[in-house]
Design a protein around this motif. Structure first.
Motif, PDB file in Angstrom:
ATOM      1  N   GLN A  45       0.864  -1.031  -0.056  1.00  0.00           N
ATOM      2  CA  GLN A  45       0.024   0.175   0.014  1.00  0.00           C
ATOM      3  C   GLN A  45       0.881   1.414  -0.125  1.00  0.00           C
ATOM      4  OE1 GLN A  45      -2.987  -0.060   2.903  1.00  0.00           O
ATOM      5  NE2 GLN A  45      -3.500   2.056   2.633  1.00  0.00           N
ATOM      6  N   ARG A  46       0.329   2.484  -0.567  1.00  0.00           N
ATOM      7  CA  ARG A  46       1.323   3.464  -0.671  1.00  0.00           C
ATOM      8  C   ARG A  46       1.469   3.919   0.584  1.00  0.00           C
ATOM      9  NH1 ARG A  46      -0.875   9.473  -2.248  1.00  0.00           N
ATOM     10  NH2 ARG A  46      -2.184   8.716  -0.844  1.00  0.00           N
ATOM     11  N   GLY A  47       2.818   4.499   0.808  1.00  0.00           N
ATOM     12  CA  GLY A  47       3.491   4.834   1.811  1.00  0.00           C
ATOM     13  C   GLY A  47       4.099   3.802   2.767  1.00  0.00           C
ATOM     14  N   GLY A  48       3.746   2.483   2.300  1.00  0.00           N
ATOM     15  CA  GLY A  48       4.350   1.475   3.211  1.00  0.00           C
ATOM     16  C   GLY A  48       5.296   0.250   2.490  1.00  0.00           C
ATOM     17  N   ARG A  49       5.484  -0.732   2.983  1.00  0.00           N
ATOM     18  CA  ARG A  49       6.365  -1.675   2.293  1.00  0.00           C
ATOM     19  C   ARG A  49       5.602  -2.952   2.161  1.00  0.00           C
ATOM     20  NH1 ARG A  49      11.097  -2.492   6.639  1.00  0.00           N
ATOM     21  NH2 ARG A  49       9.642  -2.804   7.838  1.00  0.00           N
ATOM     22  N   VAL A  50       6.231  -3.687   1.107  1.00  0.00           N
ATOM     23  CA  VAL A  50       5.447  -4.946   0.587  1.00  0.00           C
ATOM     24  C   VAL A  50       5.468  -5.869   1.992  1.00  0.00           C
ATOM     25  CG1 VAL A  50       5.901  -7.235  -0.545  1.00  0.00           C
ATOM     26  CG2 VAL A  50       6.443  -4.979  -1.550  1.00  0.00           C
ATOM     27  N   VAL A  51       4.268  -6.264   2.340  1.00  0.00           N
ATOM     28  CA  VAL A  51       3.881  -6.958   3.673  1.00  0.00           C
ATOM     29  C   VAL A  51       3.201  -8.436   3.248  1.00  0.00           C
ATOM     30  CG1 VAL A  51       2.334  -7.040   5.657  1.00  0.00           C
ATOM     31  CG2 VAL A  51       3.601  -4.926   4.909  1.00  0.00           C
ATOM     32  N   ALA A  52       3.477  -9.368   3.929  1.00  0.00           N
ATOM     33  CA  ALA A  52       2.892 -10.623   3.834  1.00  0.00           C
ATOM     34  C   ALA A  52       2.400 -11.300   4.931  1.00  0.00           C
ATOM     35  CB  ALA A  52       3.896 -11.539   3.376  1.00  0.00           C
ATOM     36  N   ARG A  53       1.156 -12.030   4.836  1.00  0.00           N
ATOM     37  CA  ARG A  53       0.632 -12.574   5.976  1.00  0.00           C
ATOM     38  C   ARG A  53       1.342 -13.787   6.213  1.00  0.00           C
ATOM     39  NH1 ARG A  53      -4.403 -12.654   4.703  1.00  0.00           N
ATOM     40  NH2 ARG A  53      -4.738 -14.761   3.950  1.00  0.00           N
ATOM     41  N   VAL A  54       2.066 -13.955   7.143  1.00  0.00           N
ATOM     42  CA  VAL A  54       2.951 -15.134   7.589  1.00  0.00           C
ATOM     43  C   VAL A  54       2.535 -15.897   8.493  1.00  0.00           C
ATOM     44  CG1 VAL A  54       4.850 -13.862   6.470  1.00  0.00           C
ATOM     45  CG2 VAL A  54       4.655 -13.884   8.913  1.00  0.00           C
ATOM     46  N   PRO A  72      -1.333 -16.270  12.355  1.00  0.00           N
ATOM     47  CA  PRO A  72      -1.012 -15.528  11.175  1.00  0.00           C
ATOM     48  C   PRO A  72      -0.768 -14.075  11.481  1.00  0.00           C
ATOM     49  CG  PRO A  72      -3.111 -16.786  10.375  1.00  0.00           C
ATOM     50  CD  PRO A  72      -2.657 -17.031  12.015  1.00  0.00           C
ATOM     51  N   ARG A  73       0.144 -13.484  10.975  1.00  0.00           N
ATOM     52  CA  ARG A  73       0.494 -12.164  11.490  1.00  0.00           C
ATOM     53  C   ARG A  73       1.129 -11.553  10.185  1.00  0.00           C
ATOM     54  NH1 ARG A  73       6.183 -11.811  13.061  1.00  0.00           N
ATOM     55  NH2 ARG A  73       7.006 -13.925  12.968  1.00  0.00           N
ATOM     56  N   GLU A  74       0.840 -10.073  10.153  1.00  0.00           N
ATOM     57  CA  GLU A  74       1.561  -9.419   8.875  1.00  0.00           C
ATOM     58  C   GLU A  74       3.106  -8.964   9.272  1.00  0.00           C
ATOM     59  OE1 GLU A  74      -1.031  -6.547   6.980  1.00  0.00           O
ATOM     60  OE2 GLU A  74      -2.362  -8.465   6.454  1.00  0.00           O
ATOM     61  N   VAL A  75       3.917  -9.171   8.487  1.00  0.00           N
ATOM     62  CA  VAL A  75       5.223  -8.801   8.303  1.00  0.00           C
ATOM     63  C   VAL A  75       5.873  -8.315   7.144  1.00  0.00           C
ATOM     64  CG1 VAL A  75       7.665  -9.351   9.033  1.00  0.00           C
ATOM     65  CG2 VAL A  75       5.549 -10.648  10.365  1.00  0.00           C
ATOM     66  N   ALA A  76       6.674  -7.131   7.145  1.00  0.00           N
ATOM     67  CA  ALA A  76       7.403  -6.602   5.920  1.00  0.00           C
ATOM     68  C   ALA A  76       8.368  -7.399   5.523  1.00  0.00           C
ATOM     69  CB  ALA A  76       7.844  -5.413   6.096  1.00  0.00           C
ATOM     70  N   LEU A  77       8.322  -8.039   4.212  1.00  0.00           N
ATOM     71  CA  LEU A  77       9.495  -8.906   3.723  1.00  0.00           C
ATOM     72  C   LEU A  77      10.806  -8.526   4.003  1.00  0.00           C
ATOM     73  CD1 LEU A  77       6.744  -9.996   2.382  1.00  0.00           C
ATOM     74  CD2 LEU A  77       8.194 -10.377   0.277  1.00  0.00           C
ATOM     75  N   ALA A  78      11.008  -7.195   4.046  1.00  0.00           N
ATOM     76  CA  ALA A  78      12.437  -6.669   4.436  1.00  0.00           C
ATOM     77  C   ALA A  78      12.801  -7.168   5.967  1.00  0.00           C
ATOM     78  CB  ALA A  78      12.536  -5.237   4.259  1.00  0.00           C
ATOM     79  N   GLU A  79      11.967  -7.492   6.561  1.00  0.00           N
ATOM     80  CA  GLU A  79      12.365  -7.703   8.202  1.00  0.00           C
ATOM     81  C   GLU A  79      12.965  -9.227   8.314  1.00  0.00           C
ATOM     82  OE1 GLU A  79      11.979  -5.704  10.713  1.00  0.00           O
ATOM     83  OE2 GLU A  79      11.361  -4.262   9.150  1.00  0.00           O
ATOM     84  N   TYR A  80      12.769  -9.868   7.268  1.00  0.00           N
ATOM     85  CA  TYR A  80      13.572 -11.520   7.140  1.00  0.00           C
ATOM     86  C   TYR A  80      14.839 -11.247   6.674  1.00  0.00           C
ATOM     87  CZ  TYR A  80       8.889 -13.449   8.367  1.00  0.00           C
ATOM     88  OH  TYR A  80       7.826 -13.837   8.978  1.00  0.00           O
ATOM     89  N   ASP A  81      15.578 -12.253   7.130  1.00  0.00           N
ATOM     90  CA  ASP A  81      17.050 -12.305   6.437  1.00  0.00           C
ATOM     91  C   ASP A  81      17.115 -12.792   4.996  1.00  0.00           C
ATOM     92  OD1 ASP A  81      18.539 -11.455   9.103  1.00  0.00           O
ATOM     93  OD2 ASP A  81      17.710 -13.377   9.786  1.00  0.00           O
ATOM     94  N   ALA A  82      16.069 -13.591   4.751  1.00  0.00           N
ATOM     95  CA  ALA A  82      16.101 -14.047   3.481  1.00  0.00           C
ATOM     96  C   ALA A  82      14.496 -14.472   3.143  1.00  0.00           C
ATOM     97  CB  ALA A  82      16.934 -15.231   3.250  1.00  0.00           C
TER      98      ALA A  82
END
Length: 172
Positions: A45-54, A72-82
């Motif tokens: 969403q504009r102003g945010g980062r790519v997020v996934a329900r993980v 399930p929780r929502e996390v920005a993909l950039a928060e993961y090491d890979a």
């Protein structure tokens, strides 16, 4: 490391043959934390980062009930090491758009494997186009007449769908 696998629903894995499961098992054995999501669970969403329900998962080592999943929780993909894109074919619109979201996540700092552009531009079934000197007679087409002509010329052929996996849809 914290690893996110973008894959088919884990509930449908065939663990006796699934390479993503094998990767997860080895990663967990080495002490890495695992999470899973599906391409359809990513959004931006504009102003945010790519997020996934993980969902965080732990492999149990049992053939039945082989994993335990967190809520399930929502996390920005950039928060993961890979982030590992492991979705099986078909290479459909959902897959295509997922590669664009993954590419945006890369711009936001996510480390995505394999490269989203490479997944889009280099589908595994068409990689042979780059190495014609190493393959036998091959035809890539949707046209039934082309297939009939190819069969008439070569007699014994194998038909393989470009969007199949695990031997499905292949016949002689």
């Amino acid at each position: 490391m914290n690893l996110l696998f973008i894959a088919d629903p884990v509930e449908h894995f065939k663990i006796y043959k699934d390479t993503t499961f094998a990767m997860m098992r080895e990663a967990q054995r080495r002490g890495h934390a695992l999470a899973v999501s599906e391409p359809r669970h990513m959004h931006w969403q504009r102003g945010g980062r790519v997020v996934a329900r993980v969902r965080d998962i732990t492999l149990t080592g049992h053939a039945q009930d082989w994993f335990i999943a967190g809520e399930p929780r929502e996390v920005a993909l950039a928060e993961y090491d890979a982030v590992l894109m492991r979705k099986d074919p078909p290479f459909d619109s959902e897959y295509f758009y997922a590669t664009h979201l993954l590419e945006q996540a890369e711009r936001e700092g996510a480390r995505v494997f394999n490269k989203p552009r490479a997944l889009r531009d280099h589908p595994e079934k068409l990689a042979i186009l780059e190495f014609p000197q190493f393959i036998g007679p091959t035809l890539v087409t949707r046209d039934a007449q082309d297939i009939r002509r190819f069969h008439a010329e070569h007699g014994d052929i194998i038909l393989k769908p470009l969007d199949g996996m695990g031997g499905m849809g292949i016949f002689r």
